[in-house]
Design a protein around this motif. Structure first.
Motif, PDB file in Angstrom:
ATOM      1  N   ASP A 178       0.873  -1.181   0.000  1.00 48.86           N
ATOM      2  CA  ASP A 178       0.000   0.000   0.000  1.00 48.86           C
ATOM      3  C   ASP A 178       0.905   1.224   0.000  1.00 48.86           C
ATOM      4  N   TYR A 179       0.790   2.050  -1.049  1.00 45.51           N
ATOM      5  CA  TYR A 179       1.693   3.185  -1.210  1.00 45.51           C
ATOM      6  C   TYR A 179       1.509   4.257  -0.141  1.00 45.51           C
ATOM      7  N   ARG A 180       0.442   4.195   0.605  1.00 46.32           N
ATOM      8  CA  ARG A 180       0.192   5.218   1.629  1.00 46.32           C
ATOM      9  C   ARG A 180       1.072   5.028   2.859  1.00 46.32           C
ATOM     10  N   TRP A 181       1.658   3.860   3.013  1.00 40.58           N
ATOM     11  CA  TRP A 181       2.532   3.571   4.160  1.00 40.58           C
ATOM     12  C   TRP A 181       3.725   4.517   4.135  1.00 40.58           C
ATOM     13  N   GLY A 182       4.080   5.057   5.293  1.00 39.65           N
ATOM     14  CA  GLY A 182       5.131   6.064   5.350  1.00 39.65           C
ATOM     15  C   GLY A 182       6.506   5.569   4.982  1.00 39.65           C
ATOM     16  N   ARG A 183       6.755   4.281   5.176  1.00 40.23           N
ATOM     17  CA  ARG A 183       8.102   3.754   4.991  1.00 40.23           C
ATOM     18  C   ARG A 183       8.337   3.176   3.597  1.00 40.23           C
ATOM     19  N   VAL A 184       7.486   3.528   2.635  1.00 41.38           N
ATOM     20  CA  VAL A 184       7.690   3.061   1.262  1.00 41.38           C
ATOM     21  C   VAL A 184       9.085   3.437   0.778  1.00 41.38           C
ATOM     22  N   GLU A 185       9.571   4.617   1.153  1.00 36.68           N
ATOM     23  CA  GLU A 185      10.898   5.060   0.715  1.00 36.68           C
ATOM     24  C   GLU A 185      12.006   4.123   1.168  1.00 36.68           C
ATOM     25  N   GLU A 186      11.782   3.385   2.261  1.00 33.13           N
ATOM     26  CA  GLU A 186      12.796   2.469   2.789  1.00 33.13           C
ATOM     27  C   GLU A 186      12.802   1.125   2.084  1.00 33.13           C
ATOM     28  N   THR A 187      11.791   0.877   1.275  1.00 31.34           N
ATOM     29  CA  THR A 187      11.647  -0.433   0.650  1.00 31.34           C
ATOM     30  C   THR A 187      12.317  -0.471  -0.718  1.00 31.34           C
ATOM     31  N   ILE A 188      12.356  -1.666  -1.279  1.00 33.58           N
ATOM     32  CA  ILE A 188      12.929  -1.869  -2.612  1.00 33.58           C
ATOM     33  C   ILE A 188      11.803  -2.147  -3.609  1.00 33.58           C
ATOM     34  N   GLY A 189      10.599  -1.660  -3.290  1.00 36.55           N
ATOM     35  CA  GLY A 189       9.518  -1.706  -4.253  1.00 36.55           C
ATOM     36  C   GLY A 189       8.455  -2.751  -3.974  1.00 36.55           C
ATOM     37  N   GLU A 190       7.643  -3.003  -5.002  1.00 38.17           N
ATOM     38  CA  GLU A 190       6.439  -3.801  -4.839  1.00 38.17           C
ATOM     39  C   GLU A 190       6.528  -5.208  -5.426  1.00 38.17           C
ATOM     40  N   ASP A 191       7.657  -5.566  -5.988  1.00 40.44           N
ATOM     41  CA  ASP A 191       7.790  -6.903  -6.575  1.00 40.44           C
ATOM     42  C   ASP A 191       8.763  -7.740  -5.760  1.00 40.44           C
ATOM     43  N   PRO A 192       8.350  -8.915  -5.271  1.00 44.86           N
ATOM     44  CA  PRO A 192       9.233  -9.711  -4.402  1.00 44.86           C
ATOM     45  C   PRO A 192      10.510 -10.180  -5.086  1.00 44.86           C
ATOM     46  N   PHE A 193      10.462 -10.425  -6.404  1.00 44.58           N
ATOM     47  CA  PHE A 193      11.687 -10.838  -7.095  1.00 44.58           C
ATOM     48  C   PHE A 193      12.694  -9.690  -7.131  1.00 44.58           C
ATOM     49  N   LEU A 194      12.228  -8.492  -7.463  1.00 33.40           N
ATOM     50  CA  LEU A 194      13.115  -7.331  -7.496  1.00 33.40           C
ATOM     51  C   LEU A 194      13.658  -7.029  -6.107  1.00 33.40           C
ATOM     52  N   VAL A 195      12.788  -7.061  -5.104  1.00 33.34           N
ATOM     53  CA  VAL A 195      13.226  -6.806  -3.724  1.00 33.34           C
ATOM     54  C   VAL A 195      14.296  -7.817  -3.318  1.00 33.34           C
ATOM     55  N   GLY A 196      14.056  -9.086  -3.634  1.00 33.49           N
ATOM     56  CA  GLY A 196      15.007 -10.125  -3.261  1.00 33.49           C
ATOM     57  C   GLY A 196      16.332  -9.996  -3.985  1.00 33.49           C
TER      58      GLY A 196
END
Length: 767
Positions: A169-187
């Protein structure tokens, strides 16, 4: 005579066993605790959180470390210290442990390192969301190594990064800390960071395990309301990959609870899955205060001692940032028989094995040598800044350039109206866990310790002959629109309006993006949308630049702009990175790791929607299609795809297929294309995403040049959680698609998976 545990020539387990045989129960428990010296912390008005009292030490330093200590919390990242001051403080505390405690066991010093080593004067790299936009694992591994090198040089042993939460959910404040919305890309990106950091002898800490970004209503610390299948197929794969492939040395729990069970008290998560299935051998450390939160927030423990019992039994090895529950309270639990000493020993052994691996128990170890005393170190070296600049430039995403106003040409650059609250603030480019935004708000007026040009500064250097008129227009937040008329006037008289809007990153309401800065919808903060609209009404061509920690809804604005550029807080060199893309000095190559929504309230979810999550005309009046899709990003050149080839049309359910295609630069400039491979499972036991990223590859092409790009896809990559609750590879047809984004896939083919259904177990579940 040398103690067995100090003999580096002996096997680690033998050394640890010998040491544990000498330890009293209080000495063992001390290794499971931590201490945070927060004396002389600034008194600025910036709030940290209403839960801060749970993070405060319950004992003074000497008392807390009387029997030793497991971790020293943020010796450099709590106050604005010079390297010499930080080293002296760390050496003082380590020397106390070595000389004033019976067994003389040094501590593990840990620090934050989400956007670089979070110390005063250390390079601030782009945020993880910007890492993701590069789609380049090698680049991020280099960054991880640079960060680890600086940390190791001053005696830091463990870094609290990367964040492997998958955005839901893009409304979460910590989106900037993440590596995005796709688990393969994040991994893929997260595992590269782990390898880089740990290549320098610094332990990486995966967080937040697991489901933090899936909290209900996008609220920080809220319950997680997802099913076991979403947890298994979306949330867990990046952690599994970083453990199994990356060899991550530590894991940190999430604050949230899933289906009523707090992660800090969940043995199925911390022991059964993490250790028994994945084979994890490192330490599990608590997110700050989360052991005490079992009593105060989750209410699954009656006392701090009860919270310690629940957490330790579940598999929580170390309490951070201070010993609040794992000290005397846990001691009483052991003495009373409610916690076995074997359970204590299990965690102590893990901590001591890490200390052996770090060399902390070796004969001849000294605090001075460990902290690099006497060895010069530059935490913001030329090499660091060059790497930060490269990542920043590679992360900038050109979303639209419909009127070909970019790159800026000589005629337009002579008359530019530079407008917006993000155009002349150097902290625009920094994330909430950067030292300037994370710590310095407590020290108002203190120098940043870094040279960080704003975009206004960078454009002046890039375009020295241009007539640039700057108007803020409005602040990032609040209702002050008094500057909008001046901005409109400047735009009306210019050949081009460059409007720079977005976020101010901070903590717990001190910003519009960052930890605790959750939002109700995806409108741009304050009156920024009104400012953009007013400038557009002048008729002057508008280049919209959004510098933010989350995607914002631009459906009413972007189609009216001549060009749109997105940057996800590109670090201290972000001004030059953006200026380079705008002027064409740098070829844009960033790709979206999250979608850009059209409407602020019609949440598109992520691109991983199953069929019922996609737009369905006639069934609902809400159109949740994104304005710009996952993987999207333009260049100043163009690319053409042809000749998709498969090594086989049919492979066994434990087999592998090679997929390749030709990619040609069909435009006038050299550029980098990110070739993306997706797959679809048209018929499965459960509803699955219509589209999933399977792999990606970057290729640099000169004008007219053509290269073949090859992927290898193992059948395990198509695995999912079936009706019985197990991860399976199912026989059947898989559709493969190749192109430049999730919505631009000109090449398609099918491969049949033949043979029996396979159940994946343990380490074999990751490809």
């Amino acid at each position: 005579m040398m103690n067995i545990w100090n003999d580096a020539g002996r096997p680690p387990h033998e050394r640890v066993s010998a040491l544990m045989a000498e330890m009293t129960l209080p000495e063992k428990l001390a290794q499971l605790g931590s201490h945070w010296t927060k004396a002389n912390v600034g008194n600025g008005a910036a709030r940290v959180a209403p839960i801060e009292e749970a993070l405060v030490a319950v004992a003074g330093e000497a008392e807390a470390m009387a029997h030793g200590i497991g971790h020293l919390t943020r010796p450099y990242g709590t106050r604005p210290l010079t390297v010499a001051e930080g080293r002296a403080e760390l050496v003082r505390r380590q020397r106390f442990l070595v000389e004033e405690t019976r067994l003389g066991i040094p501590a593990i010093a840990h620090e934050e390192c989400l956007t670089g080593f979070a110390a005063h004067g250390a390079t601030v790299y782009p945020t993880p969301l910007a890492w993701a936009a590069t789609f380049d694992t090698g680049l991020i591994e280099r960054m991880g190594a640079a960060i680890g090198r600086d940390m190791a040089a001053v005696g830091v042993h463990q870094g609290l990064s990367p964040v492997l939460d998958v955005v839901r959910d893009y409304r979460w404040g910590r989106v900037e800390e993440t590596i995005g919305e796709d688990p393969f890309l994040v991994g893929a990106i997260g595992t590269a960071y782990v390898r880089g950091l740990q290549s320098q002898g610094v332990i990486a800490t995966l967080k937040h395990f697991a489901g933090h970004a899936a909290s209900r209503g996008a609220r920080n610390h809220a319950p997680v309301s997802i099913g076991p299948r979403e947890m298994a197929d979306v949330i867990l794969p990046p952690f599994e990959r970083a453990v199994v492939e990356g060899g991550a040395g530590s894991v940190m729990n999430t604050y949230t609870d899933q289906d009523g069970v707090p992660a800090a008290a969940d043995p199925r998560l911390l022991t059964d899955l993490l250790r028994e299935e994945w084979g994890f051998e490192g330490t599990v450390v608590s997110d700050y205060g989360s052991v005490a939160f079992l009593r105060t927030m989750h209410r699954v423990a009656a006392s701090d001692g009860d919270a310690a019992r629940v957490a330790l039994t579940a598999g929580m090895d170390v309490e951070l940032p201070n010993t609040r529950c794992y000290g005397e309270e846990l001691h009483q639990q052991v003495v009373s028989g409610r916690v076995s000493e074997e359970t204590v020993d299990r965690a102590v052994r893990r901590v001591l094995l890490q200390k052996v691996g770090l060399g902390l128990l070796d004969a001849g170890w000294t605090p001075e040598a460990d902290a690099g005393v006497g060895t010069p170190v530059d935490l913001d070296s030329d090499a660091n800044r060059a790497l930060a600049a490269e990542i920043g430039a590679r992360s900038v995403v050109l979303l639209a350039n419909d009127r070909a106003v970019l790159p800026l040409d000589a005629a337009r650059t002579r008359s530019i109206a530079l407008i917006g609250p993000r155009a002349d603030d150097p902290q625009t480019f920094l994330g909430c866990y950067s030292f300037p935004n994370h710590v310095l708000p407590k020290y108002p007026g203190h120098p940043l310790g870094l040279h960080i040009p704003s975009l206004r500064d960078a454009l002046a250097a890039e375009l020295p002959d241009a007539a640039v008129v700057y108007e803020q227009g409005c602040p990032v937040t609040g209702g002050d629109g008094s500057g909008i008329p001046a901005a409109v006037s400047a735009a009306a008289q210019a050949g081009l309006a460059l409007v720079v809007v977005g976020d101010r990153s901070g903590m717990f309401g001190n910003g519009t993006s960052g930890e605790g800065c959750d939002v109700a919808d995806l409108r741009l903060p304050g009156r920024q949308a009104e400012l953009i609209g007013a400038v557009l009404d002048t008729g002057t061509p508008v280049v919209l630049v959004v510098v933010s920690g989350r995607p914002y809804a631009l459906g009413d604005l972007a189609p009216r702009c001549a060009a749109v550029v997105q940057a996800f807080m590109p670090g201290q060199e972000g001004g030059a990175a953006l200026a380079g893309v705008l002027t064409g000095r740098t070829e844009p190559s960033g790709r979206l790791p999250v979608q850009i929504p059209a409407e602020p309230g019609a949440q598109p979810g992520t691109y991983l929607n199953p069929p019922l999550g996609r737009y369905s005309e006639g069934i609902s009046v809400l159109d949740n299609r994104p304005l710009f899709p996952f993987g999207h990003g333009l260049s100043y050149t163009s690319f053409a795809y042809r000749d998709l080839a498969l090594s086989a049309g049919r492979i066994p359910t434990d087999g592998e297929v090679e997929i390749s295609c030709l990619v040609r630069n069909s435009g006038p400039r050299a550029g980098r294309e990110t070739v993306q491979l997706y797959f679809d499972d048209p018929v499965a036991q459960v509803a699955r995403p219509v589209l999933q990223l399977a792999d990606f590859a970057g290729v640099w092409l000169e004008p007219g040049e053509e290269k073949r790009v090859t992927f290898r896809l193992h059948a395990d990559r198509t695995a999912y959680t079936g009706l019985a609750g197990h991860r399976i590879v199912e026989p059947g047809t898989i559709r493969l698609m190749v192109g430049s984004s999730s919505a631009d896939l000109p090449l398609t083919a099918e491969v049949e998976l033949a043979g029996p259904e396979r159940r994946l177990r343990g380490r074999g579940a990751v490809r």
